[in-house]
Write an enzyme that holds these catalytic residues in place. Structure first.
Site, PDB file in Angstrom:
ATOM      1  N   ASN A   7      38.888  29.382  30.961  1.00  0.00           N
ATOM      2  CA  ASN A   7      39.245  29.885  29.635  1.00  0.00           C
ATOM      3  C   ASN A   7      40.780  29.933  29.515  1.00  0.00           C
ATOM      4  OD1 ASN A   7      40.038  31.748  27.593  1.00  0.00           O
ATOM      5  ND2 ASN A   7      37.949  32.517  27.480  1.00  0.00           N
ATOM      6  N   ASP A   9      42.584  30.866  26.813  1.00  0.00           N
ATOM      7  CA  ASP A   9      43.053  31.729  25.710  1.00  0.00           C
ATOM      8  C   ASP A   9      44.431  32.327  25.978  1.00  0.00           C
ATOM      9  OD1 ASP A   9      40.616  31.391  24.461  1.00  0.00           O
ATOM     10  OD2 ASP A   9      39.886  33.427  24.861  1.00  0.00           O
ATOM     11  N   HIS A  10      44.619  32.809  27.224  1.00  0.00           N
ATOM     12  CA  HIS A  10      45.837  33.584  27.462  1.00  0.00           C
ATOM     13  C   HIS A  10      47.085  32.734  27.654  1.00  0.00           C
ATOM     14  CE1 HIS A  10      43.651  37.094  26.801  1.00  0.00           C
ATOM     15  NE2 HIS A  10      42.854  36.933  27.847  1.00  0.00           N
ATOM     16  N   HIS A  43      38.235  30.994  22.883  1.00  0.00           N
ATOM     17  CA  HIS A  43      37.645  31.923  21.916  1.00  0.00           C
ATOM     18  C   HIS A  43      38.545  31.917  20.683  1.00  0.00           C
ATOM     19  CE1 HIS A  43      36.127  36.350  21.161  1.00  0.00           C
ATOM     20  NE2 HIS A  43      35.884  35.546  20.148  1.00  0.00           N
ATOM     21  N   ARG A  45      39.357  33.666  17.827  1.00  0.00           N
ATOM     22  CA  ARG A  45      39.080  35.006  17.296  1.00  0.00           C
ATOM     23  C   ARG A  45      39.404  35.076  15.806  1.00  0.00           C
ATOM     24  NH1 ARG A  45      38.515  39.119  21.447  1.00  0.00           N
ATOM     25  NH2 ARG A  45      38.503  40.530  19.690  1.00  0.00           N
ATOM     26  N   ARG A  49      44.609  35.868  17.319  1.00  0.00           N
ATOM     27  CA  ARG A  49      45.685  36.419  18.139  1.00  0.00           C
ATOM     28  C   ARG A  49      46.141  35.461  19.240  1.00  0.00           C
ATOM     29  NH1 ARG A  49      42.353  41.041  21.459  1.00  0.00           N
ATOM     30  NH2 ARG A  49      41.745  41.656  19.358  1.00  0.00           N
ATOM     31  N   HIS A  50      45.281  34.534  19.643  1.00  0.00           N
ATOM     32  CA  HIS A  50      45.747  33.545  20.632  1.00  0.00           C
ATOM     33  C   HIS A  50      45.433  32.119  20.184  1.00  0.00           C
ATOM     34  CE1 HIS A  50      41.708  34.464  22.057  1.00  0.00           C
ATOM     35  NE2 HIS A  50      42.059  35.542  22.735  1.00  0.00           N
ATOM     36  N   GLU A  70      33.813  29.796  22.235  1.00  0.00           N
ATOM     37  CA  GLU A  70      33.274  31.155  22.075  1.00  0.00           C
ATOM     38  C   GLU A  70      33.561  31.591  20.653  1.00  0.00           C
ATOM     39  OE1 GLU A  70      35.155  33.754  24.808  1.00  0.00           O
ATOM     40  OE2 GLU A  70      34.245  32.820  26.536  1.00  0.00           O
ATOM     41  N   THR A 100      39.556  42.904  24.648  1.00  0.00           N
ATOM     42  CA  THR A 100      38.782  41.735  25.023  1.00  0.00           C
ATOM     43  C   THR A 100      37.338  42.027  24.652  1.00  0.00           C
ATOM     44  OG1 THR A 100      38.182  40.249  26.846  1.00  0.00           O
ATOM     45  CG2 THR A 100      38.490  42.577  27.405  1.00  0.00           C
ATOM     46  N   THR A 101      36.480  41.027  24.805  1.00  0.00           N
ATOM     47  CA  THR A 101      35.076  41.216  24.449  1.00  0.00           C
ATOM     48  C   THR A 101      34.502  42.351  25.297  1.00  0.00           C
ATOM     49  OG1 THR A 101      35.077  38.827  24.185  1.00  0.00           O
ATOM     50  CG2 THR A 101      32.966  39.921  24.033  1.00  0.00           C
ATOM     51  N   GLU A 151      24.843  33.618  28.672  1.00  0.00           N
ATOM     52  CA  GLU A 151      25.942  33.912  29.590  1.00  0.00           C
ATOM     53  C   GLU A 151      25.842  35.403  29.889  1.00  0.00           C
ATOM     54  OE1 GLU A 151      29.710  32.063  29.124  1.00  0.00           O
ATOM     55  OE2 GLU A 151      30.794  33.828  29.836  1.00  0.00           O
ATOM     56  N   HIS A 190      33.138  37.098  32.596  1.00  0.00           N
ATOM     57  CA  HIS A 190      33.932  38.233  32.116  1.00  0.00           C
ATOM     58  C   HIS A 190      34.385  39.101  33.281  1.00  0.00           C
ATOM     59  CE1 HIS A 190      35.763  41.122  29.524  1.00  0.00           C
ATOM     60  NE2 HIS A 190      35.599  40.271  28.539  1.00  0.00           N
ATOM     61  N   GLY A 212      38.762  33.360  32.843  1.00  0.00           N
ATOM     62  CA  GLY A 212      40.004  33.163  32.113  1.00  0.00           C
ATOM     63  C   GLY A 212      41.174  33.949  32.656  1.00  0.00           C
ATOM     64  N   HIS A 213      41.189  35.246  32.399  1.00  0.00           N
ATOM     65  CA  HIS A 213      42.379  36.055  32.641  1.00  0.00           C
ATOM     66  C   HIS A 213      42.901  35.953  34.068  1.00  0.00           C
ATOM     67  CE1 HIS A 213      44.720  39.758  33.339  1.00  0.00           C
ATOM     68  NE2 HIS A 213      45.164  39.498  32.121  1.00  0.00           N
TER      69      HIS A 213
END
Ligand code: PXP
Length: 240
Positions: A7, A9-10, A43, A45, A49-50, A70, A100-101, A151, A190, A212-213
């Protein structure tokens, strides 16, 4: 071999912090593929935001592996996915104020809306998964609404320590086992990181992890030496 979806995203979070062009999630995704990622997850969103629409469109064109989008179960996102046609889509809950989710999607409470959205994406050839807490009822209802995959949310497992963590791992394992027996493809994700991933990767029915993170956080740290060296070398060139 279990598949790894990375992921990115970040990477976009850092870019959006300055509304700049870099770092580019596309560039990161291509390098992740080169390093062995089996797919790229983003994702999009509601608050953007990203990741931005343009990122998703470029990833759709250029990825060699597969794109997993996502998304929230909203008319706007479903329409976007129908047009974009990612390989995979994963429906997630979304609240603007969350970091986050925070939990799985409540398939039981939103059954009709989810069932319709799953079908709309499947009609466009998209493989659809549902992000769910490791609970029997959610898994059973995921099957009933026609999802291809679930998932399983590993956040509670990741946040637990000691004996509690082993208890949460067993909860994940039994949800996974139920999903597998019902004929669903099983993913998990996650909060997974370099320290907590192995007990989850050891659950054999899981075919894909989305992480991801922790990977982006590690990339920042392991890449900083080279980044500083390159800047120092440039400065040295200027002054000798
Ligand atoms: N899977 C889903 C469905 C998610 O919503 C997220 C977070 O975007 C992840 C996996 C990745 O979580 P993390 O960034 O904690 O690895």
């Amino acid at each position: 071999m279990i598949r790894l979806g990375v992921n990115v995203d970040h990477v976009a979070t850092v870019r959006q912090a300055r509304r700049a062009q870099v770092p580019d999630p596309m560039e990161a995704a291509l390098l992740a593929e080169k390093a062995g990622a089996d797919g790229i997850t983003v994702h999009l969103r509601e608050d953007r935001r990203h990741i931005q629409e343009r990122d998703v469109e470029l990833l759709r064109e250029r990825l060699k592996t597969k794109l997993n989008l996502e998304m929230a179960v909203t008319p706007a996102m479903v329409a976007f996915a129908e047009t974009l046609r990612p390989d995979d889509a994963c429906f997630v809950p979304e609240k603007r104020e969350e970091l986050t989710t925070e939990g799985g999607l409540d398939i039981v409470a939103h059954r009709r809306k989810i069932q319709d959205s799953v079908k709309r994406l499947q009609d466009r050839g998209i493989h659809v998964s549902l992000f769910v807490d490791p609970e029997e009822k959610q898994i059973e209802t995921s099957k009933e609404v026609g999802a291809d995959a679930v998932e399983v949310h590993t956040g509670t497992y990741c946040n637990a320590a000691g004996a509690e963590r082993e208890k949460e791992r067993r909860t994940v394992a039994s949800a996974v086992s139920l999903a597998y027996r019902l004929g669903l493809e099983v993913h998990a994700g996650h909060g997974l990181d370099y320290e907590n991933v192995l007990p989850i990767a050891g659950i054999h029915e899981i075919v894909e992890l989305n992480i991801g993170h922790s990977i982006i956080a590690r990339a920042v740290v392991v890449g900083i030496e080279q980044a500083v060296r390159e800047m120092k070398a440039l400065l040295k060139k200027a002054r000798g």
